[in-house]
Design an enzyme around this catalytic site. Structure first.
Site, PDB file in Angstrom:
ATOM      1  CG  ASP A  39      -7.557  38.728  53.133  1.00 27.24           C
ATOM      2  OD1 ASP A  39      -7.431  37.991  52.291  1.00 27.24           O
ATOM      3  OD2 ASP A  39      -8.466  39.575  53.498  1.00 27.24           O
ATOM      4  CG  HIS A  91      -7.136  42.776  46.390  1.00 23.98           C
ATOM      5  ND1 HIS A  91      -7.079  41.768  45.459  1.00 23.98           N
ATOM      6  CD2 HIS A  91      -8.132  42.118  47.198  1.00 23.98           C
ATOM      7  CE1 HIS A  91      -8.126  40.601  45.685  1.00 23.98           C
ATOM      8  NE2 HIS A  91      -8.542  41.065  46.711  1.00 23.98           N
ATOM      9  CE  LYS A 126     -13.440  45.290  42.320  1.00 27.69           C
ATOM     10  NZ  LYS A 126     -14.958  44.901  42.220  1.00 27.69           N
TER      11      LYS A 126
END
Length: 491
Positions: A238, A243, A185
């Site tokens: 997940d 992340h 990003k």
């Protein structure tokens, strides 16, 4: 004297192979990203894109699939008929069962001779080992080959090490790209420039000038079509293990000596290894597990997690995690780090908030807003960076009001801002490893996360219910309130 322009050799042909090429990730993210790279001339001229799947299709059937499923994920303003047609000409399809060595002969026959090979493993992690072994067995791996591994890489530390060991038998570490699209990003990459390319923040980027750090990755959607995968995975594996911890590394790392991939990843690794391990008592006190119940999301009724299709009625899988972490080093001593992620939350929002310390003394009578000096880095839905400061309201008196200083990247730069997957795919093509995880990073993250997961199993408590469309269980607000903080949307 020779004044001619130096000759530049043309780029080698590229074969980009997507295992799981007709899956959800390929249709929603990878193929649209490759179309954008094609549109902006960022693919080598002789590039072929090969989708590998078990469907008994020929190329025409695959192109029809792309027309029907992929076209809708490309922005209308970026679509051009002629460019789309030339992009479709790059596409090829190979029908193969990736567990069968003999099926890789068809793939070998489809690839160009003397090409660079990029293998994207958009499959379940339990297939990574056999795919890499069969690629090697078919003679499809050489020093110019690269492999991209999607997350989550393994189910725990042992399985992550097994995958790393097995893949490492066929590819060198410099050929392995463990992808986390959050690192692609624009705003995340700009965070490094904000920190290390400017002098104003670095003296304050530490204890005691920072009161707290919070990182939120909230999703408004439920499990959608991923029920089988998600129920065996949960929010911790997940989202948190990859992340959120990667975002924390960018926030908390020391300045690297250069932008060399290993220099950057060495500093990220130090952060992961400095995270204070959690005991069972810490897990009980400093973590919150949640599971959404029926409510409303995006203006529509939403069923609870246990009512979703293909979810067991007695599932204890968490769809929400909030936790307080601590980094055991001088820069971050006594600074609470709050991490939060969940599904079916009030909004789709990913944000990093750096809350600066309160003034030691104020001369202003209006002290209700003293905790407003904060840096907010928004990753989605829109990307921006804001610095909140106090200012005087117009008029007589000294009434204060928080105002925002905005870093508007879109207005500042005329260049198009590529999406994360497009940027990272180009990085792989060019062999740039900086924004990909190294093996020791991945295993350090699992080493910190695994005791938390084991602690939950030992405590044997059900996840706390929260209403779909809310910001999670009330216990997550209590978690931050202990440190005289609040989640940013609750301020």
């Amino acid at each position: 004297m020779n004044t001619s322009t130096p000759h530049t050799a043309p780029a080698a042909p590229l074969d980009l192979v997507i295992f799981g090429g007709v899956g959800d990730l390929s249709a929603r993210k990878l193929l649209p990203a490759l179309y954008m790279a094609h549109l902006h001339n960022n693919l080598p001229a002789a590039t072929r894109i090969h989708a590998v799947g078990r469907q008994p299709w020929d190329r025409a059937a695959f192109v029809t699939f792309v027309q029907e499923k992929v076209r809708g994920f490309i922005a209308e303003k970026a679509f051009a008929d002629a460019t789309w047609t030339s992009f479709l000409e790059r596409l090829h399809y190979v029908c193969a069962d990736v567990t069968l060595a003999e099926d890789f002969h068809a793939l070998a026959a489809a690839l160009q001779s003397n090409s660079d090979r990029m293998y994207y493993l958009a499959t379940a992690p339990n297939l990574f080992v056999s795919i890499c072994a069969h690629l090697r067995g078919a003679g499809l791996v050489d020093e110019r080959s690269r492999v991209v591994l999607e997350k989550p890489l393994g189910h725990d530390l042992a399985s992550a090490r097994q995958i790393n060991d097995s893949v490492g038998q066929h590819f060198q570490e410099k050929q392995i790209f463990r992808i986390d699209h959050y690192l692609g990003k624009e705003t995340v990459q700009n965070l490094m420039v904000l920190r290390f390319g400017n002098t104003i923040f670095e003296p304050l980027w530490r204890s005691p000038y920072i009161k707290s750090v919070q990182i939120t990755v909230a999703e408004s959607v439920g499990v959608e079509s991923r029920a089988g995968f998600y129920d065996s995975t949960g929010a911790m594996r997940d989202m948190m293990q990859n992340h959120l911890l990667q975002l924390l590394c960018i926030v908390a790392m020391e300045p690297p000596v250069s932008l060399d991939p290993d220099a950057v990843r060495d500093e990220k690794l130090k952060v992961l290894r400095s995270l204070r391990p959690m005991t069972i008592a810490d897990v009980a006190k400093d973590t919150v597990r949640g599971q959404y119940s029926a409510g409303a999301s995006d203006g529509e009724a939403a069923v609870g997690y246990l009512q979703e299709a293909d979810i067991p009625a007695d599932s204890n899988t968490e769809t929400f995690v909030a936790l307080q972490a601590h980094i055991n080093n001088w820069r971050w001593a006594n600074v609470p780090i709050f991490l939060r992620t969940g599904k079916r939350m009030a909004a789709r929002q990913s944000e990093i908030v750096i809350q600066f310390a309160d003034l030691p003394f104020t001369i202003f009578s209006d002290s209700a807003h003293q905790s407003v000096n904060r840096l907010m880095i928004r990753l989605q839905p829109e990307e921006h960076i804001q610095l909140q400061m106090m200012a005087k309201e117009p008029g007589s008196g000294m009434k204060l009001r928080p105002v925002n200083l905005n870093l508007d990247l879109e207005a500042a730069f005329s260049e198009r801002r590529a999406e994360a997957y497009e940027r990272l795919l180009i990085d792989v093509i060019k062999g740039r490893l900086t924004h990909f995880m190294r093996r020791d990073e991945l295993e350090a993250a699992w080493s910190w996360v695994e005791p938390i997961i084991n602690g939950w199993q030992q405590l044997n408590e059900k996840p706390k219910a929260y209403t779909a469309g809310s910001w999670g269980p009330a216990a997550s607000s209590a978690l931050v309130a202990r440190e005289a903080c609040s989640w940013i949307e609750e301020s």
